[in-house]
Motif scaffolding. Structure first.
Motif, PDB file in Angstrom:
ATOM      1  N   ALA A 157       0.839  -1.205   0.000  1.00 28.50           N
ATOM      2  CA  ALA A 157       0.000   0.000   0.000  1.00 28.50           C
ATOM      3  C   ALA A 157       0.872   1.253   0.000  1.00 28.50           C
ATOM      4  CB  ALA A 157      -0.926   0.002   1.206  1.00 28.50           C
ATOM      5  N   SER A 158       1.996   1.170   0.691  1.00 29.43           N
ATOM      6  CA  SER A 158       2.921   2.304   0.739  1.00 29.43           C
ATOM      7  C   SER A 158       3.696   2.440  -0.566  1.00 29.43           C
ATOM      8  CB  SER A 158       3.890   2.125   1.910  1.00 29.43           C
ATOM      9  OG  SER A 158       4.898   3.107   1.891  1.00 29.43           O
ATOM     10  N   LYS A 159       4.248   1.320  -1.044  1.00 32.09           N
ATOM     11  CA  LYS A 159       5.101   1.363  -2.223  1.00 32.09           C
ATOM     12  C   LYS A 159       4.330   1.619  -3.513  1.00 32.09           C
ATOM     13  CE  LYS A 159       9.054   0.444  -0.192  1.00 32.09           C
ATOM     14  NZ  LYS A 159      10.175   1.411  -0.171  1.00 32.09           N
ATOM     15  N   LEU A 160       3.161   0.992  -3.648  1.00 31.13           N
ATOM     16  CA  LEU A 160       2.423   1.065  -4.900  1.00 31.13           C
ATOM     17  C   LEU A 160       1.334   2.126  -4.910  1.00 31.13           C
ATOM     18  CD1 LEU A 160       1.991  -2.773  -5.583  1.00 31.13           C
ATOM     19  CD2 LEU A 160       3.820  -1.249  -6.365  1.00 31.13           C
ATOM     20  N   PRO A 210       1.242   3.041   8.580  1.00 38.03           N
ATOM     21  CA  PRO A 210       0.724   3.206   9.941  1.00 38.03           C
ATOM     22  C   PRO A 210       1.708   2.655  10.973  1.00 38.03           C
ATOM     23  CG  PRO A 210      -0.796   1.955   8.520  1.00 38.03           C
ATOM     24  CD  PRO A 210       0.528   1.994   7.845  1.00 38.03           C
ATOM     25  N   PHE A 211       1.498   3.027  12.213  1.00 37.06           N
ATOM     26  CA  PHE A 211       2.178   2.355  13.312  1.00 37.06           C
ATOM     27  C   PHE A 211       1.733   0.894  13.286  1.00 37.06           C
ATOM     28  CE2 PHE A 211       2.123   0.612  17.581  1.00 37.06           C
ATOM     29  CZ  PHE A 211       3.389   0.930  18.050  1.00 37.06           C
ATOM     30  N   PHE A 212       2.653  -0.031  13.548  1.00 39.19           N
ATOM     31  CA  PHE A 212       2.382  -1.457  13.356  1.00 39.19           C
ATOM     32  C   PHE A 212       2.791  -2.251  14.598  1.00 39.19           C
ATOM     33  CE2 PHE A 212       3.516  -5.271  10.326  1.00 39.19           C
ATOM     34  CZ  PHE A 212       2.488  -6.011  10.890  1.00 39.19           C
ATOM     35  N   ALA A 213       1.808  -2.905  15.219  1.00 37.71           N
ATOM     36  CA  ALA A 213       2.071  -3.812  16.333  1.00 37.71           C
ATOM     37  C   ALA A 213       1.651  -5.217  15.946  1.00 37.71           C
ATOM     38  CB  ALA A 213       1.322  -3.373  17.588  1.00 37.71           C
ATOM     39  N   ALA A 214       2.392  -6.211  16.415  1.00 37.75           N
ATOM     40  CA  ALA A 214       2.086  -7.604  16.091  1.00 37.75           C
ATOM     41  C   ALA A 214       1.960  -8.426  17.371  1.00 37.75           C
ATOM     42  CB  ALA A 214       3.172  -8.203  15.203  1.00 37.75           C
ATOM     43  N   ILE A 215       0.930  -9.257  17.409  1.00 41.26           N
ATOM     44  CA  ILE A 215       0.694 -10.148  18.558  1.00 41.26           C
ATOM     45  C   ILE A 215       0.698 -11.577  18.033  1.00 41.26           C
ATOM     46  CG2 ILE A 215      -0.846 -10.753  20.450  1.00 41.26           C
ATOM     47  CD1 ILE A 215      -2.111  -7.986  20.194  1.00 41.26           C
ATOM     48  N   PRO A 216       1.758 -12.345  18.271  1.00 40.14           N
ATOM     49  CA  PRO A 216       1.804 -13.716  17.758  1.00 40.14           C
ATOM     50  C   PRO A 216       0.893 -14.647  18.548  1.00 40.14           C
ATOM     51  CG  PRO A 216       3.740 -13.273  19.089  1.00 40.14           C
ATOM     52  CD  PRO A 216       2.993 -11.968  18.988  1.00 40.14           C
ATOM     53  N   THR A 217       0.231 -15.534  17.842  1.00 37.71           N
ATOM     54  CA  THR A 217      -0.627 -16.529  18.495  1.00 37.71           C
ATOM     55  C   THR A 217      -0.043 -17.932  18.374  1.00 37.71           C
ATOM     56  OG1 THR A 217      -1.972 -16.826  16.503  1.00 37.71           O
ATOM     57  CG2 THR A 217      -2.710 -15.159  18.095  1.00 37.71           C
ATOM     58  N   THR A 218       1.170 -18.023  17.830  1.00 38.90           N
ATOM     59  CA  THR A 218       1.918 -19.277  17.818  1.00 38.90           C
ATOM     60  C   THR A 218       3.346 -18.977  18.251  1.00 38.90           C
ATOM     61  OG1 THR A 218       2.624 -19.074  15.503  1.00 38.90           O
ATOM     62  CG2 THR A 218       0.551 -20.238  15.921  1.00 38.90           C
ATOM     63  N   SER A 219       4.008 -19.970  18.807  1.00 41.32           N
ATOM     64  CA  SER A 219       5.411 -19.810  19.213  1.00 41.32           C
ATOM     65  C   SER A 219       6.281 -20.444  18.138  1.00 41.32           C
ATOM     66  CB  SER A 219       5.657 -20.470  20.569  1.00 41.32           C
ATOM     67  OG  SER A 219       4.839 -19.906  21.558  1.00 41.32           O
ATOM     68  N   GLY A 220       6.482 -19.710  17.046  1.00 41.15           N
ATOM     69  CA  GLY A 220       7.206 -20.353  15.960  1.00 41.15           C
ATOM     70  C   GLY A 220       7.801 -19.463  14.909  1.00 41.15           C
ATOM     71  N   THR A 221       7.001 -18.633  14.250  1.00 38.17           N
ATOM     72  CA  THR A 221       7.496 -17.978  13.044  1.00 38.17           C
ATOM     73  C   THR A 221       8.490 -16.855  13.328  1.00 38.17           C
ATOM     74  OG1 THR A 221       5.767 -16.277  12.940  1.00 38.17           O
ATOM     75  CG2 THR A 221       5.267 -18.423  11.957  1.00 38.17           C
ATOM     76  N   GLY A 222       8.335 -16.177  14.460  1.00 42.72           N
ATOM     77  CA  GLY A 222       9.187 -15.022  14.741  1.00 42.72           C
ATOM     78  C   GLY A 222       8.857 -13.825  13.882  1.00 42.72           C
ATOM     79  N   SER A 228       9.817 -13.750  -1.343  1.00 37.51           N
ATOM     80  CA  SER A 228      10.036 -13.052  -0.080  1.00 37.51           C
ATOM     81  C   SER A 228      10.201 -11.562  -0.298  1.00 37.51           C
ATOM     82  CB  SER A 228      11.288 -13.598   0.611  1.00 37.51           C
ATOM     83  OG  SER A 228      11.153 -14.973   0.852  1.00 37.51           O
ATOM     84  N   VAL A 229       9.613 -10.796   0.603  1.00 38.76           N
ATOM     85  CA  VAL A 229       9.847  -9.361   0.667  1.00 38.76           C
ATOM     86  C   VAL A 229      10.760  -9.145   1.867  1.00 38.76           C
ATOM     87  CG1 VAL A 229       8.822  -7.087   1.054  1.00 38.76           C
ATOM     88  CG2 VAL A 229       7.642  -8.769  -0.379  1.00 38.76           C
ATOM     89  N   VAL A 230      11.896  -8.536   1.632  1.00 39.81           N
ATOM     90  CA  VAL A 230      12.863  -8.260   2.696  1.00 39.81           C
ATOM     91  C   VAL A 230      13.109  -6.765   2.707  1.00 39.81           C
ATOM     92  CG1 VAL A 230      15.146  -8.788   3.636  1.00 39.81           C
ATOM     93  CG2 VAL A 230      13.929 -10.511   2.277  1.00 39.81           C
ATOM     94  N   ASP A 231      12.601  -6.099   3.717  1.00 34.10           N
ATOM     95  CA  ASP A 231      12.713  -4.637   3.779  1.00 34.10           C
ATOM     96  C   ASP A 231      12.541  -4.201   5.235  1.00 34.10           C
ATOM     97  OD1 ASP A 231      11.806  -1.739   3.619  1.00 34.10           O
ATOM     98  OD2 ASP A 231      12.142  -2.145   1.501  1.00 34.10           O
ATOM     99  N   ASP A 232      13.431  -3.342   5.699  1.00 34.92           N
ATOM    100  CA  ASP A 232      13.351  -2.885   7.091  1.00 34.92           C
ATOM    101  C   ASP A 232      12.005  -2.254   7.414  1.00 34.92           C
ATOM    102  OD1 ASP A 232      15.858  -3.781   7.715  1.00 34.92           O
ATOM    103  OD2 ASP A 232      16.846  -1.832   7.521  1.00 34.92           O
ATOM    104  N   SER A 233      11.354  -1.677   6.412  1.00 37.72           N
ATOM    105  CA  SER A 233      10.116  -0.935   6.664  1.00 37.72           C
ATOM    106  C   SER A 233       8.959  -1.843   7.052  1.00 37.72           C
ATOM    107  CB  SER A 233       9.723  -0.118   5.430  1.00 37.72           C
ATOM    108  OG  SER A 233       9.317  -0.958   4.360  1.00 37.72           O
ATOM    109  N   ILE A 234       9.060  -3.153   6.792  1.00 38.58           N
ATOM    110  CA  ILE A 234       7.925  -4.026   7.109  1.00 38.58           C
ATOM    111  C   ILE A 234       8.012  -4.630   8.510  1.00 38.58           C
ATOM    112  CG2 ILE A 234       7.601  -4.572   4.676  1.00 38.58           C
ATOM    113  CD1 ILE A 234       8.576  -7.379   5.259  1.00 38.58           C
ATOM    114  N   ALA A 235       9.103  -4.431   9.196  1.00 40.22           N
ATOM    115  CA  ALA A 235       9.211  -4.963  10.559  1.00 40.22           C
ATOM    116  C   ALA A 235       8.214  -4.253  11.467  1.00 40.22           C
ATOM    117  CB  ALA A 235      10.624  -4.771  11.088  1.00 40.22           C
ATOM    118  N   PRO A 236       7.498  -4.987  12.299  1.00 39.73           N
ATOM    119  CA  PRO A 236       6.586  -4.331  13.242  1.00 39.73           C
ATOM    120  C   PRO A 236       7.336  -3.357  14.158  1.00 39.73           C
ATOM    121  CG  PRO A 236       6.107  -6.680  13.119  1.00 39.73           C
ATOM    122  CD  PRO A 236       7.381  -6.461  12.352  1.00 39.73           C
ATOM    123  N   ASP A 237       6.664  -2.273  14.526  1.00 45.70           N
ATOM    124  CA  ASP A 237       7.266  -1.333  15.465  1.00 45.70           C
ATOM    125  C   ASP A 237       7.329  -1.928  16.865  1.00 45.70           C
ATOM    126  OD1 ASP A 237       7.526   1.081  13.689  1.00 45.70           O
ATOM    127  OD2 ASP A 237       5.363   0.734  13.533  1.00 45.70           O
TER     128      ASP A 237
END
Length: 371
Positions: free
Chosen positions: A104-107, A113-125, A144-153
């Motif tokens: 959405a940002s690139k295209l 937006p500010f981005f928070a992630a709540i994992p519901t499995t103990s696995g993917t990281g 794979s998309v590898v970009d610092d901008s996609i890491a959750p805040d």
């Protein structure tokens, strides 16, 4: 020692509550797995957010996020125009949220937006990494998309979500976390920082995953298992991965095997292959000795072999010590797909991280060994 970076701030327990209370007059878009609809914890988060904010819910999540679903998500993202994204789910939900925000940002030129992630499995990281995997269903390819901008805040580690995980998912995701830690330990960009995270993650996974699988773990132990998964994610974010992931992405796409289970099949083969690299063998041996799997008088090769046996024993306890044929995949099917698997594995972003050079013949041999 090279660059080491962690973008994501991790919050637990009371810090999560304080963070939720801090949001006001925001447009909060909750991206969650569809099966979480009506879940008491999800309802609790919705209720607490809605006190002072406008809430939107997006649950069109499927395993191994396909490109067409990401495109649909971008349309929903634009309609709601969030200022905050909260992704709640396994790797697929978090990766989908990452990909939607990224494209959405690139295209579309949307503000991230500010981005928070709540994992519901103990696995993917996925809650602590700047990677996301998207599937092209037309070609059965995982890119794979590898970009610092996609890491959750921020990553919010709420163990109450993982405590309700079915045992099979706990096993598969736990073996994925173990693979992250073991591959990161010997990956080409490993250093003292990533080694510390990898070694501690492996130690905690061996101690806690059997308890979580049997549903006998305490809340604190579930939380520690969740933390170990995040540590493994931080390790591979900086150190890289290797041949297990490079191949697992391909057999997952072709045969629709859960990612963690694919890694459970491949990790022992990856260790056997990388034991021929003296540096890797020494690191495997050192880990085995630190975890008391091996005696300090053992040779590197003997100690590394004992680490391998411990992993196989754990996998057997979890029901993941399988072959492709145990999953109703015929060997003939595997052989017919070998050219595609070999070609795409060599292009996977994790391939270059393997500590020992890998030929096409090596990939063929590894795949046939798990049939």
């Amino acid at each position: 020692m090279g660059r080491f970076r962690i973008h994501t701030e991790i919050k637990c327990h009371d810090d999560i509550s304080a963070r939720i209370a801090s949001f006001s007059c925001e447009r909060i878009w909750i991206v969650s797995d569809s099966f979480l609809k009506g879940h008491p914890l999800l309802n609790e988060y919705e209720r607490r957010f809605s006190a002072k904010n406008t809430i939107g819910i997006y649950t069109e999540i499927v395993p191994d996020p396909p490109l067409n679903k990401v495109i649909e998500g971008i349309k929903a993202f634009k309609e709601f125009s969030p200022t905050v994204i909260v992704a709640i789910g396994g790797g697929s939900a978090i990766d989908t949220a990452k990909l939607i925000a990224y494209y959405a940002s690139k295209l579309e030129g949307a503000e991230r937006p500010f981005f928070a992630a709540i994992p519901t499995t103990s696995g993917t990281g996925s809650e602590v990494t700047s990677f996301a995997v998207v599937t092209d269903t037309d070609t059965n390819t995982k890119d794979s998309v590898v970009d610092d901008s996609i890491a959750p805040d921020e990553a919010w580690l709420d163990e109450r979500f993982v405590m309700s995980c079915p045992p099979k998912i706990t096993a598969n995701s736990g073996m994925d976390a173990l693979t992250h830690a073991v591959e990161a330990l010997v990956a080409n960009h490993a250093d003292a920082f990533t080694d510390a995270l990898s070694e501690y993650a492996v130690k905690m996974i061996f101690a806690l995953l059997p308890k979580c699988y049997k549903q006998t773990a305490t809340a604190d132990e579930w939380h520690e298992m969740l933390a170990a998964s995040s540590m493994a994610g931080m390790a591979f974010q900086n150190a890289g991965l290797g041949i297990s992931h490079a191949i697992s992405h391909q057999i997952g796409a072709v045969f629709h095997i859960p990612h963690g289970l694919a890694n459970a099949l491949l990790l022992p083969e990856a260790i056997v292959f990388n034991m021929e690299d003296s540096r890797s063998c020494t690191k495997y041996a050192s880990l085995a000795k630190k975890l008391n799997f091996a005696d300090f008088t053992d040779s590197d090769r003997t100690a590394a072999g004992k680490l391998l046996n411990a992993i196989k024993t754990l996998s057997n306890e979890l029901g993941t010590n399988l072959k492709l044929t145990d999953l109703s995949i015929k060997k003939e099917e595997v052989i017919s797909n070998l050219p595609v698997i070999v070609s795409k594995a060599g292009k996977d972003f994790t391939f270059a991280g393997n500590p020992r050079p890998v030929s096409n013949e090596d990939v063929v041999r590894i795949v046939l060994n798990i049939c």
